[in-house]
Design a protein around this motif. Sequence first.
Motif, short mmCIF file in Angstrom:
data_model
loop_
_atom_site.label_atom_id
_atom_site.label_comp_id
_atom_site.label_asym_id
_atom_site.label_seq_id
_atom_site.Cartn_x
_atom_site.Cartn_y
_atom_site.Cartn_z
N ALA A 5 0.83 -1.26 -0.11
CA ALA A 5 -0.10 -0.02 0.05
C ALA A 5 0.85 1.25 -0.05
O ALA A 5 1.97 1.17 0.57
CB ALA A 5 -0.85 -0.06 1.19
N THR A 6 0.32 2.25 -0.56
CA THR A 6 1.19 3.62 -0.46
C THR A 6 0.12 4.64 0.19
O THR A 6 -1.06 4.75 -0.28
CB THR A 6 1.40 4.13 -2.00
N ILE A 7 0.28 5.20 1.34
CA ILE A 7 -0.54 5.97 1.97
C ILE A 7 -0.02 7.69 1.84
O ILE A 7 1.01 7.87 2.02
CB ILE A 7 -0.56 5.57 3.64
N ALA A 34 -1.30 5.34 10.30
CA ALA A 34 -2.32 4.24 9.76
C ALA A 34 -2.25 2.82 10.17
O ALA A 34 -0.94 2.37 10.49
CB ALA A 34 -2.23 4.30 8.24
N THR A 83 -3.57 -1.31 9.37
CA THR A 83 -4.21 -1.92 8.33
C THR A 83 -3.93 -3.57 8.45
O THR A 83 -3.30 -3.83 9.30
CB THR A 83 -4.13 -1.61 6.96
N ARG A 96 -8.07 1.82 -4.35
CA ARG A 96 -7.90 2.95 -3.93
C ARG A 96 -8.85 3.21 -2.86
O ARG A 96 -9.97 3.00 -2.84
CB ARG A 96 -7.91 4.10 -4.87
N ILE A 102 -6.66 11.02 4.32
CA ILE A 102 -5.73 10.04 3.75
C ILE A 102 -6.22 9.68 2.29
O ILE A 102 -7.21 9.44 2.12
CB ILE A 102 -5.39 8.78 4.60
N ASP A 103 -5.23 9.35 1.48
CA ASP A 103 -5.47 8.57 0.21
C ASP A 103 -4.39 7.43 0.23
O ASP A 103 -3.43 7.51 -0.13
CB ASP A 103 -5.17 9.90 -0.80
N VAL A 104 -5.17 6.34 -0.09
CA VAL A 104 -4.46 4.92 0.01
C VAL A 104 -4.44 4.18 -1.31
O VAL A 104 -5.57 4.01 -1.85
CB VAL A 104 -4.72 4.27 1.31
N THR A 105 -3.33 3.94 -1.93
CA THR A 105 -3.17 3.15 -3.11
C THR A 105 -3.18 1.55 -2.64
O THR A 105 -2.22 1.48 -1.85
CB THR A 105 -2.20 3.40 -3.95
N MET A 106 -3.76 0.81 -2.83
CA MET A 106 -3.78 -0.49 -2.29
C MET A 106 -3.41 -1.55 -3.37
O MET A 106 -3.83 -1.49 -4.48
CB MET A 106 -5.28 -0.82 -1.49
N PHE A 157 -8.95 -0.08 7.68
CA PHE A 157 -8.08 0.89 7.93
C PHE A 157 -8.53 1.70 9.10
O PHE A 157 -9.62 2.07 9.48
CB PHE A 157 -7.94 1.79 6.60
#
Lengths: 139, 109
Positions: free
Chosen positions: A87-89, A100, A102, B51, B62-66, B76
Motif C-alpha cells: 500500500a501507499t498511504i 495508519a 491495516t 484505492r 488519507i489517500d491510500v493506493t492498495m 484501515f
Amino acid sequence: MTLTRRDSLVLGMGALTAGMFLPKIVHAATEDAIAAFTGGADMGEGGITLTAPEIAENGNTVPIEVSAPGAEAIVILATGNPTPGVATINFGPMAGEQFASTRIRLAGTQDVMAIARMSDGSFVQARQEVKVTIGGCGG
Amino acid sequence: MADNVRPRVRVPDSAAAGEVVSIKTLISHPMESGQRRDGDGNTIPRSIINRFVAAYNGETIIDVTMEPAISTNPYFEFQALIPESGTMTFTWYDDDGSVYEDAKDIAVG
C-alpha cells in the motif's frame, strides 16, 4: 564471520541472532519498488515506526501499524511476496497524525518494510521480520 | 462484480474543535489477489479495491493506493483532525469501476 544454522541455535537466541548476522535478502522486485518511491535517494533510519507481530499464525491477515510524524507519504512493502507492493498511504491536510493501521497478506516468513517521504523530501525506512506459519497467497 | 460490498465506518458523533479523532473503516470485499488458481488450475483474475480516500469537508485525510497484498475485507484505522463541524466522506474504488461511498457527520461544540 560465518554462522551456521546450528551455531546460531547454540548461541541460544536462534532467530534473533541469525537475523542480525545473516545478510538481508532483498529481491530485485523490492529494489525496483523502493526506487520507484524514493527515486534512488538514500534512506535514513528513525522517525518512522513499523509495528508488526513477530509471529503471524495466519499470513492472510497480519495486522500492521505505521507511524511517521511529519511524513507526506508512507509506502509499505512485503519483501517476500510475489509482488512486493502492499500500500501507499498519502496524508492530506486533515490527517491528525501520520499514522495508519491495516491488515495485510504475507506469503511466508519475510521482512516487512515501511518507507516514509518526509515533508523536507528526505526518506526514512523501518523494517521488521514477520514469521508466518501459514502463508496467505492461496495456491 | 463483487457481491455484498458493504462499507462500515466508526466515527465519533462529536468532537472538540481541533481534536484529533480515531477513525476505523472496514469494507466487505473478497480482494481476489490474482495469485490463486481454481480447481482446474486456471488463474482466478485479480479483483480488488485499489484505492481508498477519506476526506473531511472536502479536504483529504488519507489517500491510500492498495495492492493485492491488502487482506480480504480491507480495514484501515487512522487519525483525523476535526477543526469544525462537518462531514467525513469515505470512498473506495474497485478494479471493476465500482465506487463505494459512505459519509458521517461530526458535530463540534
